[in-house]
Design an enzyme around this catalytic site. Sequence first.
Site, PDB file in Angstrom:
ATOM      1  N   SER A   1       1.087  -1.118  -0.181  1.00 29.08           N
ATOM      2  CA  SER A   1      -0.068  -0.323   0.414  1.00 29.08           C
ATOM      3  C   SER A   1       0.963   1.270   0.158  1.00 29.08           C
ATOM      4  O   SER A   1       2.054   1.183  -0.720  1.00 29.08           O
ATOM      5  CB  SER A   1      -1.108   0.104   1.468  1.00 29.08           C
ATOM      6  OG  SER A   1      -1.998   0.694   0.796  1.00 29.08           O
TER       7      SER A   1
ATOM      8  N   ASP B   1      -9.776  -6.044  -3.373  1.00 31.26           N
ATOM      9  CA  ASP B   1      -9.799  -5.568  -2.728  1.00 31.26           C
ATOM     10  C   ASP B   1     -10.324  -3.819  -2.379  1.00 31.26           C
ATOM     11  O   ASP B   1     -10.530  -3.484  -4.487  1.00 31.26           O
ATOM     12  CB  ASP B   1      -8.505  -4.248  -3.046  1.00 31.26           C
ATOM     13  CG  ASP B   1      -6.967  -3.948  -2.593  1.00 31.26           C
ATOM     14  OD1 ASP B   1      -7.911  -2.967  -1.602  1.00 31.26           O
ATOM     15  OD2 ASP B   1      -6.031  -4.013  -2.579  1.00 31.26           O
TER      16      ASP B   1
ATOM     17  N   HIS C   1      -7.721  -5.764   0.792  1.00 26.50           N
ATOM     18  CA  HIS C   1      -6.734  -4.883   1.210  1.00 26.50           C
ATOM     19  C   HIS C   1      -4.742  -5.450   1.774  1.00 26.50           C
ATOM     20  O   HIS C   1      -4.264  -5.447   1.316  1.00 26.50           O
ATOM     21  CB  HIS C   1      -6.943  -3.275   1.713  1.00 26.50           C
ATOM     22  CG  HIS C   1      -5.910  -2.333   1.489  1.00 26.50           C
ATOM     23  ND1 HIS C   1      -5.117  -2.432  -0.019  1.00 26.50           N
ATOM     24  CD2 HIS C   1      -4.847  -1.878   2.078  1.00 26.50           C
ATOM     25  CE1 HIS C   1      -3.903  -1.285  -0.003  1.00 26.50           C
ATOM     26  NE2 HIS C   1      -4.228  -1.247   1.510  1.00 26.50           N
TER      27      HIS C   1
HETATM   28  N1  NFK Z   1      -6.095   1.497   8.070  1.00 26.66           N
HETATM   29  C1  NFK Z   1      -5.423   3.837   7.561  1.00 26.66           C
HETATM   30  C2  NFK Z   1      -6.327   3.314   6.347  1.00 26.66           C
HETATM   31  C3  NFK Z   1      -5.965   2.541   4.706  1.00 26.66           C
HETATM   32  O1  NFK Z   1      -4.429   1.658   5.798  1.00 26.66           O
HETATM   33  C4  NFK Z   1      -5.934   2.837   2.992  1.00 26.66           C
HETATM   34  C5  NFK Z   1      -6.788   3.169   3.192  1.00 26.66           C
HETATM   35  C6  NFK Z   1      -7.235   3.464   1.533  1.00 26.66           C
HETATM   36  C7  NFK Z   1      -5.998   2.950   0.963  1.00 26.66           C
HETATM   37  C8  NFK Z   1      -5.234   2.606   1.458  1.00 26.66           C
HETATM   38  C9  NFK Z   1      -4.947   2.773   2.861  1.00 26.66           C
HETATM   39  N2  NFK Z   1      -3.700   2.204   3.549  1.00 26.66           N
HETATM   40  C10 NFK Z   1      -2.321   2.150   2.557  1.00 26.66           C
HETATM   41  O2  NFK Z   1      -1.217   2.235   3.018  1.00 26.66           O
HETATM   42  C11 NFK Z   1      -6.313   4.223   7.946  1.00 26.66           C
HETATM   43  O3  NFK Z   1      -6.364   4.281   9.233  1.00 26.66           O
HETATM   44  O4  NFK Z   1      -5.667   5.369   7.690  1.00 26.66           O
END
Ligand code: NFK
Length: 435
Positions: free
Chosen positions: A275, A381, A413
């Site tokens: 990510s 995802d 994801h």
């Molecule tokens: N759990 C994360 C959200 C997250 O990890 C995320 C959400 C949308 C697209 C990508 C993500 N993470 C990428 O590192 C949060 O709390 O902000």
Amino acid sequence: MRSYNATSPADWSAAGAWHTVPWSPVHGLHGVAAGATGPGAGNSSGSTGDSRDSTDISSAAFGGHSPAASTTPSQDGPGSRSGTTSAAPSTPTSPTSPTSFTSTAPTATTAPDLGPSPIGWLKSGIPYLPPTDALQLHTLDVWVPNHDNTNVPPDPLSPSSPSEAGGTWIVYIHGGAWRDPFITSASFAPAAGYLLHHAAEHAAGSGAPPPLAGLVSINYRLSPHPSHPAPRDPSRQARHPDHIADVLAALSFLGRVCIIKGGAVKTNWILAGHSCGATLAFQAVMHPARWKLSSSSSSHVLPPPRALVGFNGLYDLAGFVAAPPLAYAHLRDAYREFTTAAFGGDEDGWRAVCPASAGGQWVQEWPPTKKSVVLVQSREDSLVPWDQIDAMHARLADEGGVNVTVVESDGDHDDAWKKGGRMADILWGVVSEKV
Ligand SMILES: N[C@@H](CC(=O)c1ccccc1NC=O)C(=O)O
């Protein structure tokens, strides 16, 4: 920020204790997943004073992680037992979180008879900056496989250290939208467990040293998270370029210390990320002048990796916010929020830092002549759309000079790291040069 150049092998070996990673007789695996994430999991690397609220906005917007997997503290990480360095025979343990294993079939269901030896060792919470500069999240974790089926944990000073066996080092950068305090270096523990398992099986089957030298998972400072405020934690106030500065500092630490046994990692390593960790992995091979860092923190001590592996990566944030695919349009505000927290509010700035949209010819800033990128994505995802790898792929194809492989995975994801099996299989393929 200063870079860490005072480290002698003795300093490094004093950084913590090795913990054994045992076999599990249950799935041919070891209990790697419970407590793999969460502040403090596996080491001192997490953040403080926070707890996952399953109803917080990020969980609501992004689905969150299972509290069981994200909040169970485990001091020792993957499959390791309590206590410190153990050269004693380890009794295999059952996975403590069965849900973590349900949908990823291990490559082998029957563990070869390796007797009581562990499949590897973990040292976690190793600071990569000098004590005067290191904040709580300036740490990394190292796993080494048990190459020769002994009960002797690695000693960086010993000529017979497993690191001598050669092979490729895998360095991993976790995700969490640059801000989630529950996704730390310890989130690599499930995949690390599977990788050590692959390595042990390889050694047992062929008698030859496995192609895997060891694993490193990096923590870095995080940006503030509205659902998990930590105003007094200086490692939770990061804003670009802090995240990439920390990753580069960690890589430079790896190049200086002997963990990597006089330099195996210096010539043979790959960089993987999940990510936003994938974003950081790509940024790590772009010219550091792009980040306007002080010269010491941007100095490259390690030669660049021979391959990048991005799992469910974010490659074009401005593109997503400008025109999210229909099925992801409900995430637009949430993306805008975490991107602003990480990079500020200027959308042109987002374009300049993201690997699919950055100006110039960054692929040429990544020196090896033979270099590979593996783009891994799942169509299931729910947080990152497939078109992120399309954008990345198109950009790489435009510039040329790099061998690109697209791998379709499955699951949601965070399944990539929570389950870890598929991630490990793909990384094993890359270190074995099959992918
Ligand atoms: N759990 C994360 C959200 C997250 O990890 C995320 C959400 C949308 C697209 C990508 C993500 N993470 C990428 O590192 C949060 O709390 O902000």
